[in-house]
Design a protein around this motif. Structure first.
Motif, PDB file in Angstrom:
ATOM      1  N   ALA A 118       9.423  -8.300  -8.132  1.00  0.00           N
ATOM      2  CA  ALA A 118      10.205  -7.612  -7.120  1.00  0.00           C
ATOM      3  C   ALA A 118      10.349  -8.404  -5.834  1.00  0.00           C
ATOM      4  O   ALA A 118      11.446  -8.711  -5.403  1.00  0.00           O
ATOM      5  CB  ALA A 118       9.558  -6.270  -6.824  1.00  0.00           C
ATOM      6  N   ASP A 119       9.265  -8.720  -5.248  1.00  0.00           N
ATOM      7  CA  ASP A 119       9.377  -9.432  -3.975  1.00  0.00           C
ATOM      8  C   ASP A 119       8.849 -10.850  -4.034  1.00  0.00           C
ATOM      9  O   ASP A 119       8.861 -11.557  -3.065  1.00  0.00           O
ATOM     10  CB  ASP A 119       8.636  -8.670  -2.890  1.00  0.00           C
ATOM     11  N   GLY A 120       8.428 -11.241  -5.163  1.00  0.00           N
ATOM     12  CA  GLY A 120       7.954 -12.616  -5.270  1.00  0.00           C
ATOM     13  C   GLY A 120       6.613 -12.854  -4.631  1.00  0.00           C
ATOM     14  O   GLY A 120       6.162 -13.978  -4.463  1.00  0.00           O
ATOM     15  N   ARG A 121       5.958 -11.821  -4.318  1.00  0.00           N
ATOM     16  CA  ARG A 121       4.655 -11.981  -3.685  1.00  0.00           C
ATOM     17  C   ARG A 121       3.581 -12.183  -4.720  1.00  0.00           C
ATOM     18  O   ARG A 121       3.641 -11.628  -5.798  1.00  0.00           O
ATOM     19  CB  ARG A 121       4.331 -10.745  -2.878  1.00  0.00           C
ATOM     20  N   ILE A 122       2.640 -12.926  -4.343  1.00  0.00           N
ATOM     21  CA  ILE A 122       1.554 -13.189  -5.283  1.00  0.00           C
ATOM     22  C   ILE A 122       0.652 -11.978  -5.390  1.00  0.00           C
ATOM     23  O   ILE A 122       0.239 -11.409  -4.409  1.00  0.00           O
ATOM     24  CB  ILE A 122       0.735 -14.378  -4.814  1.00  0.00           C
ATOM     25  N   THR A 123       0.379 -11.625  -6.579  1.00  0.00           N
ATOM     26  CA  THR A 123      -0.465 -10.457  -6.764  1.00  0.00           C
ATOM     27  C   THR A 123      -1.852 -10.838  -7.228  1.00  0.00           C
ATOM     28  O   THR A 123      -2.791 -10.114  -7.044  1.00  0.00           O
ATOM     29  CB  THR A 123       0.140  -9.523  -7.814  1.00  0.00           C
ATOM     30  N   GLN A 124      -1.942 -11.975  -7.808  1.00  0.00           N
ATOM     31  CA  GLN A 124      -3.266 -12.383  -8.257  1.00  0.00           C
ATOM     32  C   GLN A 124      -3.323 -13.873  -8.533  1.00  0.00           C
ATOM     33  O   GLN A 124      -2.388 -14.478  -8.991  1.00  0.00           O
ATOM     34  CB  GLN A 124      -3.634 -11.638  -9.532  1.00  0.00           C
ATOM     35  N   ILE A 125      -4.444 -14.409  -8.234  1.00  0.00           N
ATOM     36  CA  ILE A 125      -4.623 -15.829  -8.470  1.00  0.00           C
ATOM     37  C   ILE A 125      -5.966 -15.995  -9.162  1.00  0.00           C
ATOM     38  O   ILE A 125      -6.958 -15.452  -8.729  1.00  0.00           O
ATOM     39  CB  ILE A 125      -4.668 -16.622  -7.164  1.00  0.00           C
ATOM     40  N   VAL A 126      -5.952 -16.719 -10.204  1.00  0.00           N
ATOM     41  CA  VAL A 126      -7.211 -16.927 -10.909  1.00  0.00           C
ATOM     42  C   VAL A 126      -7.477 -18.415 -11.015  1.00  0.00           C
ATOM     43  O   VAL A 126      -6.689 -19.157 -11.573  1.00  0.00           O
ATOM     44  CB  VAL A 126      -7.152 -16.342 -12.331  1.00  0.00           C
ATOM     45  N   TYR A 127      -8.565 -18.823 -10.468  1.00  0.00           N
ATOM     46  CA  TYR A 127      -8.902 -20.232 -10.523  1.00  0.00           C
ATOM     47  C   TYR A 127      -9.823 -20.450 -11.708  1.00  0.00           C
ATOM     48  O   TYR A 127     -10.712 -19.658 -11.968  1.00  0.00           O
ATOM     49  CB  TYR A 127      -9.621 -20.652  -9.259  1.00  0.00           C
ATOM     50  N   LYS A 128      -9.604 -21.492 -12.362  1.00  0.00           N
ATOM     51  CA  LYS A 128     -10.426 -21.753 -13.527  1.00  0.00           C
ATOM     52  C   LYS A 128     -10.865 -23.202 -13.508  1.00  0.00           C
ATOM     53  O   LYS A 128     -10.082 -24.108 -13.349  1.00  0.00           O
ATOM     54  CB  LYS A 128      -9.593 -21.487 -14.780  1.00  0.00           C
ATOM     55  N   GLY A 129     -12.111 -23.393 -13.717  1.00  0.00           N
ATOM     56  CA  GLY A 129     -12.599 -24.749 -13.721  1.00  0.00           C
ATOM     57  C   GLY A 129     -13.096 -25.149 -12.352  1.00  0.00           C
ATOM     58  O   GLY A 129     -13.373 -24.293 -11.528  1.00  0.00           O
ATOM     59  N   ALA A 130     -13.194 -26.381 -12.152  1.00  0.00           N
ATOM     60  CA  ALA A 130     -13.700 -26.841 -10.874  1.00  0.00           C
ATOM     61  C   ALA A 130     -13.111 -28.197 -10.544  1.00  0.00           C
ATOM     62  O   ALA A 130     -12.825 -28.994 -11.412  1.00  0.00           O
ATOM     63  CB  ALA A 130     -15.204 -26.938 -10.948  1.00  0.00           C
ATOM     64  N   HIS A 131     -12.940 -28.421  -9.296  1.00  0.00           N
ATOM     65  CA  HIS A 131     -12.385 -29.704  -8.876  1.00  0.00           C
ATOM     66  C   HIS A 131     -13.502 -30.724  -8.961  1.00  0.00           C
ATOM     67  O   HIS A 131     -14.626 -30.453  -8.571  1.00  0.00           O
ATOM     68  CB  HIS A 131     -11.916 -29.627  -7.427  1.00  0.00           C
TER      69      HIS A 131
END
Length: 287
Positions: free
Chosen positions: A220-233
């Motif tokens: 709808a608005d292009g807003r981020i609803t969730q972010i999932v980070y996986k792993g590690a830098h």
DNA sequence: GGGCTTTGACCCAGA
DNA sequence: CTCTGGGTCAAAGCC
């Protein structure tokens, strides 16, 4: 999962910016908004609506409300500024890094965090900006010994979930929307089942870095609803990213980026839920 | 010219 | 065993 008593799996952190804030990243970078979604055209198969899983509804392990904190920022004042401001100086690190989950000792003092709310509001008379930090019960229960526990967690967790409710980050040109100081390359997008929001897959572009992240944004608005980070830098945060010049990359202050260590990309978004789930889960699925 | 995004297809784990 | 769906690949196009 747990959810109730649970296992110290998640530390929820939910950031709920006011409506006028379309992108936290924007706030941090001060850059303008980009196009929400370049081409929302078809996605992959499997786009049929199905039974909502954890997309439409927040996972039980991601508490919405909590004893954690909630502070406000005056309209017009960017979180970044706030974070840097003397007022928040000691708390500016409360936000655990989504990518590394770094949480300085101070962050362990949730009580303090709670006070912070009041503190800011009272001291600054802020309002209009709500920052809800949510933590899982387990985490909450661990308040007392949160510090040590969290440290351990961080060493184990590899997947962090950033719940962004009502939120943000418009893709500035390159969908690098979620700028955390690292360079990401989008390698896929999918329409997940229980959600109408498309999910994008990003990889850290750094040499052999295995860090990945999934970004779900509202159609709808292009807003981020969730972010999932996986792993590690497994590399230090780049001092300056080519396109992230927006200034966000500025968060380069401390970075140890050893996945297991903590460091952190800055939660441009802010709601951070440390999921550990996949911590032990060997990143299977490969081809 | 290089890097990134887009997007359909493919792979595979889980139900 | 089959089906479903998430995650990844890779070609094509764009910036």
């Amino acid at each position: 999962m747990s959810s109730s008593t649970g296992s110290l799996d998640h530390a929820g952190f939910t950031f709920t910016p006011p409506p006028f804030i379309t992108s936290f990243t924007e706030l941090l970078s001060g850059s303008g908004a980009g196009d929400a979604e370049r081409s929302p055209r078809g996605f992959n198969r499997g786009g049929r609506a199905g039974a909502p899983k954890f997309k439409s509804a927040q996972p039980p392990s991601l508490p919405i409300s909590s004893p954690f904190s909630c502070f406000s920022v005056p309209a017009g004042l960017s979180p970044a500024e706030l974070l840097d401001s003397p007022v928040l100086l000691n708390y500016s690190h409360i936000l655990a890094s989504p990518t590394t989950g770094a949480i300085p000792a101070q962050r362990c003092d949730w009580q303090a965090s709670a006070d912070l709310n009041t503190f800011q509001q009272d001291e600054l008379g802020l309002s209009g900006f709500s920052f809800h930090a949510v933590k899982s019960n387990a985490t909450v229960n661990a308040q007392a010994n949160y510090l040590p526990l969290f440290k351990e967690q961080q060493e184990q967790q590899q997947e962090e979930v950033v719940q962004v409710s009502n939120k943000s980050s418009s893709s500035s040109g390159n969908n690098k929307q979620v700028e955390d100081g690292y360079n990401w390359r989008k390698y896929g997008q999918k329409q997940v089942k229980g959600s109408e929001n498309p999910r994008s897959y990003y990889k850290c572009t750094y040499n052999n870095c295995s860090m990945k992240k999934k970004v779900e944004r509202s159609l709808a608005d292009g807003r981020i609803t969730q972010i999932v980070y996986k792993g590690a830098h497994d590399h230090p945060k780049p001092l300056s990213t080519r396109r992230n010049s927006s200034g966000c990359a500025a968060v380069v202050a401390e970075d140890h980026t050893n996945g297991s260590e903590h460091s952190g990309p800055t939660p441009e978004n802010s709601s951070v839920t440390f999921g550990d789930d996949e911590a032990d889960k060997p990143e299977t699925k490969r081809r």
